[in-house]
Design a protein around this motif. Structure first.
Motif, mmCIF file in Angstrom:
data_model
loop_
_atom_site.group_PDB
_atom_site.id
_atom_site.type_symbol
_atom_site.label_atom_id
_atom_site.label_comp_id
_atom_site.label_asym_id
_atom_site.label_seq_id
_atom_site.Cartn_x
_atom_site.Cartn_y
_atom_site.Cartn_z
ATOM 1 N N MET A 140 28.686 -14.825 26.556
ATOM 2 C CA MET A 140 27.298 -14.811 26.238
ATOM 3 C C MET A 140 26.958 -16.048 25.490
ATOM 4 N N LEU A 141 27.857 -16.457 24.599
ATOM 5 C CA LEU A 141 27.570 -17.647 23.824
ATOM 6 C C LEU A 141 27.447 -18.814 24.875
ATOM 7 N N ASN A 142 28.113 -18.821 25.545
ATOM 8 C CA ASN A 142 28.338 -20.052 26.572
ATOM 9 C C ASN A 142 26.988 -20.018 27.283
ATOM 10 N N LYS A 143 26.413 -18.982 27.726
ATOM 11 C CA LYS A 143 25.075 -18.641 28.600
ATOM 12 C C LYS A 143 24.041 -19.150 27.495
ATOM 13 N N LEU A 144 24.221 -19.020 26.150
ATOM 14 C CA LEU A 144 23.080 -19.263 25.245
ATOM 15 C C LEU A 144 23.443 -20.642 24.401
ATOM 16 N N GLY A 145 24.074 -21.435 25.180
ATOM 17 C CA GLY A 145 24.308 -22.996 24.796
ATOM 18 C C GLY A 145 25.083 -22.819 23.445
ATOM 19 N N LEU A 146 25.873 -22.148 23.131
ATOM 20 C CA LEU A 146 27.008 -22.152 22.025
ATOM 21 C C LEU A 146 28.417 -22.177 22.383
ATOM 22 N N ARG A 172 19.993 -17.651 18.126
ATOM 23 C CA ARG A 172 20.683 -17.464 19.425
ATOM 24 C C ARG A 172 22.101 -16.574 19.097
ATOM 25 N N VAL A 173 22.626 -17.033 18.103
ATOM 26 C CA VAL A 173 23.845 -16.265 17.761
ATOM 27 C C VAL A 173 23.648 -14.943 17.357
ATOM 28 N N ALA A 174 22.493 -14.694 16.544
ATOM 29 C CA ALA A 174 21.996 -13.269 16.271
ATOM 30 C C ALA A 174 21.675 -12.465 17.483
ATOM 31 N N LEU A 175 20.987 -13.268 18.509
ATOM 32 C CA LEU A 175 20.679 -12.564 19.789
ATOM 33 C C LEU A 175 22.269 -12.153 20.307
ATOM 34 N N ALA A 176 23.137 -12.993 20.462
ATOM 35 C CA ALA A 176 24.564 -12.633 21.145
ATOM 36 C C ALA A 176 25.003 -11.345 20.167
ATOM 37 N N ALA A 177 24.798 -11.354 18.974
ATOM 38 C CA ALA A 177 25.451 -10.295 18.202
ATOM 39 C C ALA A 177 24.636 -8.931 18.502
ATOM 40 N N THR A 233 13.025 -14.391 23.076
ATOM 41 C CA THR A 233 13.108 -15.506 23.895
ATOM 42 C C THR A 233 12.761 -16.927 22.995
ATOM 43 N N ASN A 234 12.358 -16.862 21.852
ATOM 44 C CA ASN A 234 12.138 -18.007 21.037
ATOM 45 C C ASN A 234 13.361 -18.954 20.918
ATOM 46 N N HIS A 235 13.364 -20.108 21.095
ATOM 47 C CA HIS A 235 14.705 -21.028 21.084
ATOM 48 C C HIS A 235 15.390 -21.081 22.391
ATOM 49 N N LEU A 236 14.844 -20.216 23.332
ATOM 50 C CA LEU A 236 15.750 -20.448 24.515
ATOM 51 C C LEU A 236 15.182 -21.230 25.539
ATOM 52 N N ASP A 237 15.959 -22.189 26.336
ATOM 53 C CA ASP A 237 15.508 -22.909 27.247
ATOM 54 C C ASP A 237 15.521 -22.201 28.432
ATOM 55 N N ALA A 238 14.809 -22.744 29.797
ATOM 56 C CA ALA A 238 14.602 -21.961 30.705
ATOM 57 C C ALA A 238 15.815 -21.139 31.584
ATOM 58 N N GLU A 239 17.064 -21.866 31.606
ATOM 59 C CA GLU A 239 18.259 -21.116 32.156
ATOM 60 C C GLU A 239 18.568 -19.967 31.285
ATOM 61 N N MET A 240 18.611 -20.208 29.947
ATOM 62 C CA MET A 240 18.683 -19.013 29.012
ATOM 63 C C MET A 240 17.932 -17.721 29.087
ATOM 64 N N THR A 241 16.479 -18.309 29.208
ATOM 65 C CA THR A 241 15.478 -17.197 29.410
ATOM 66 C C THR A 241 15.750 -16.297 30.687
ATOM 67 N N ALA A 242 16.066 -17.008 31.890
ATOM 68 C CA ALA A 242 16.407 -16.335 33.036
ATOM 69 C C ALA A 242 17.616 -15.416 32.722
ATOM 70 N N TRP A 243 18.719 -16.037 32.316
ATOM 71 C CA TRP A 243 19.659 -15.176 32.217
ATOM 72 C C TRP A 243 19.407 -13.827 31.437
ATOM 73 N N ARG A 301 17.594 -28.653 28.999
ATOM 74 C CA ARG A 301 18.298 -28.022 28.074
ATOM 75 C C ARG A 301 18.118 -28.071 26.460
ATOM 76 N N ASN A 302 18.353 -27.253 25.712
ATOM 77 C CA ASN A 302 18.241 -27.378 24.268
ATOM 78 C C ASN A 302 19.345 -28.299 24.049
ATOM 79 N N GLY A 303 19.046 -29.462 23.129
ATOM 80 C CA GLY A 303 19.599 -30.636 22.747
ATOM 81 C C GLY A 303 19.752 -31.765 23.714
ATOM 82 N N ALA A 304 18.740 -31.622 24.946
ATOM 83 C CA ALA A 304 18.778 -32.775 25.786
ATOM 84 C C ALA A 304 18.092 -33.861 25.185
ATOM 85 N N GLY A 305 17.122 -33.750 24.367
ATOM 86 C CA GLY A 305 16.476 -34.870 23.545
ATOM 87 C C GLY A 305 14.807 -34.866 23.911
ATOM 88 N N LYS A 306 14.386 -33.583 24.136
ATOM 89 C CA LYS A 306 12.857 -33.352 24.541
ATOM 90 C C LYS A 306 12.230 -33.766 23.225
#
Length: 589
Positions: free
Chosen positions: A105-111, A128-133, A148-158, A314-319
């Motif tokens: 889950m954490l990998n899917k959520l970019g952690l 996102r950590v709290a969401l995994a918990a 869905t706040n703070h999730l990128d498109a891939e995370m939201t789809a997952w 993705r989150n952290g990409a530099g947008k």
């Protein structure tokens, strides 16, 4: 039934958030809670989760029912690692059994760094950590506030797929309209202290709500018509001596005292902007790195007046870094950012402006401007606040008394009060309710200058963006079209890599005679035609999506159909490879 809430009432200061409402959740119910910011959605979730008690009413749950709750602002242990935080309230045996799933889950959520300390995480990472918990908790009921706040498109789809497969009851506050369309089967609207229930997803809810409004208006017209006739009868000097006359007067008084149907206030946005010259913003060979990691490399672009650009990645990409470079708030390592003399930027940042929680709403806006000129005329600061649903009583309260969504709306107003002619928006849809989002989209479509927007809100980008910039490994990749167009083109780019997978996927040990069964022979004879038919259907489906225009309901149906066809095609391709390899071995005997 998993949960029942009956005759619930909640007061918050002078505001009545809930007044004698009922709510029921059955197994398999997936309910989206919507309503204007500040109406009490988060408070209602806290009551359902048992985090707070209502002022009146009763919450009933089966004692064996487990509830997992994701609050809007989760409290966390800064000294714990990411993995420790996920299992903070579970026994060691539970962690031992579920650690692999949690790491997935954490990998899917970019952690991916499970040993990173929670205290070093950003606000989005913490959520996102709290969401995994919350998801790892073995629950019969999931109560999620803005998952869905703070999730990128891939995370939201997952997450979308995960929640669709969840068998228990789900209650969530979300403003992601594709999420409301695809995941929920019930929508509960909170308005003026009352709950309105719809057995529907988002598109069906809009239809049913319109029907409810039309029925209420028709009923009110009928009431006013009867009142007019009865008033004329009374004015003619009715005789109240007979029983029938007395009953008629009582009916008239009952109709007179009946409340008219109430409608929600909505944000009214008027496009305010300053004159914009021919030269806007030009980026020439811009590069930027942090700690040796390239964020933007050799990027050049000349911003045009009618640009409507969605920025994804993705989150952290530099947008956000890209927006800061465009705004001139961050100096590039190399290259230049040349800005026209008439450019006046309105930058709605993800972090938001530093707000003094003790300052009054009225003073905060008046410090920016006393009035603003729009296409509809000149509005005072007070009038603009009222248009943004800050009536007189709310203007006088400290900012700290506002809900999270109300603060975001106030921040948005502060940006627009400066009458910018170039808009840079970083996650503008976070915490804004669906009604405000719809009006914001209409406002932006009429804005006379260029707009660059970072967003993971797929519906928002489908409606607004005319081109998409994807930030990926230091590159800025450009695509024509909206979010759905970008996603389709990305799939096409990745298709060759996917086509190679069946060769390895089918190489599994299998003991069988080296000859076709009757069914395999039949399948081998027809599989080429089957694959050709699927490819033809897929091409037709993709072509139909390009003709949808703004019909997002049809677009959703076609996207779902495309996903189903792609899955069938991949399965058929794997089967084709297997059957042909078997045929070669049979022929070689």
């Amino acid at each position: 039934m998993l949960l029942s809430a009956e005759h619930i009432s909640i007061n918050f200061g002078s505001r009545q958030l809930l007044e004698d409402v009922n709510f029921y959740l059955n197994e398999g119910d997936k309910t989206g809670i919507i309503g204007i910011n500040g109406t009490g959605k988060s408070t209602f979730l806290k009551v359902l989760a048992g985090a707070i008690e209502p002022d009146e009413g009763r919450i009933s749950r089966n004692p064996n029912v487990q509830v997992s709750y994701l609050p809007q602002n989760p409290v966390m242990d800064d000294n714990a690692t990411v993995l420790e935080q996920v299992f903070l309230h579970f026994p060691a045996e539970f962690r031992a059994l579920n650690e692999y799933e949690a790491k997935t889950m954490l990998n899917k959520l970019g952690l991916p760094d499970f040993e990173q300390k929670v205290g070093t995480l950003s606000g989005g990472q913490r959520k996102r950590v709290a969401l995994a918990a919350a998801l790892i908790h073995p629950a019969d009921i999931l109560v999620l506030d803005e998952p869905t706040n703070h999730l990128d498109a891939e995370m939201t789809a997952w997450l979308e797929d995960w929640l669709r497969r969840f068998k228990g009851g789900l209650v969530m506050v979300t403003h992601d309209r594709y999420f409301l369309e695809r995941v929920v089967n019930h929508i509960t609207e909170l308005s003026r202290g009352k709950l309105y229930h719809y057995e529907a997803n988002y598109s069906k809810y809009l239809e049913l709500k319109e029907q409810r409004a039309e029925m209420a208006e028709a009923s009110e017209r009928k009431r006013q018509s009867i009142l007019r006739v009865e008033r004329e009868w009374i004015m003619r000097g009715c005789k109240a001596r007979t029983t029938k006359s007395k009953e008629r007067i009582q009916r008239y008084e009952a109709l007179l005292n009946q409340d008219a149907p109430e409608t929600d206030d909505t944000v009214q946005m008027a496009a305010a902007s300053s004159r914009l010259g021919k030269k806007i913003i030009e980026l020439k060979d811009v590069s930027k790195s942090f700690d040796g990691r390239p964020i933007v490399e050799h990027f050049s672009y000349n911003l045009l007046r009618n640009d409507r650009i969605g920025i994804v990645g993705r989150n952290g990409a530099g947008k956000s870094t890209l927006l800061h470079l465009v705004a001139g708030e961050l100096a590039p390592d190399s290259g230049t950012v040349d800005m026209g003399t008439t450019v006046k930027i309105g930058h709605f940042s993800q972090e938001g402006r530093e707000l003094d929680l003790n300052q009054r709403v009225y003073d905060f806006i008046h410090d920016i401007a006393d009035e603003v000129r729009t296409d509809e005329g000149t509005f005072t600061a007070n009038q603009m606040m009222e248009r943004f649903m800050f009536p007189g009583d709310l203007q006088s309260v400290p900012i700290g008394r506002l809900s999270g969504g109300e603060r975001r709306r106030l921040y948005l107003l502060s940006v627009l009060m400066e009458a910018p002619n170039v808009l840079l928006l970083d996650e503008p849809t976070n915490d804004l309710d669906v009604m405000t989002l719809s009006i914001l989209e209409d406002y932006l479509q009429g804005f006379p200058g260029p707009i660059l927007v970072v967003s993971h809100d797929r519906f928002f980008l489908d409606k607004l963006a005319e081109s998409v910039f994807e930030v990926r490994d230091g590159e800025i990749l450009r695509y024509t079209g909206n979010w759905s167009d970008w996603q389709r083109k990305r799939r096409e780019e990745e298709a060759p890599a996917k086509a190679e997978k069946p060769k390895t996927a089918v190489e599994r040990p299998r003991e069988r005679k080296l000859k076709f069964t009757f069914k395999e022979q039949m399948e081998f004879d027809t599989i080429d035609d089957d694959i050709a038919a699927l490819e033809s259907q897929l091409a037709a489906c993709q072509a139909a999506q390009g003709r949808c225009g703004s019909d997002y309901v049809k677009l959703q149906e076609l996207q779902a159909q495309q996903e189903e066809l792609e899955a069938k095609l991949e399965e058929k391709t794997e089967r084709w490879v297997y059957l042909n390899e078997l045929k070669e071995k049979i022929d070689a005997q």
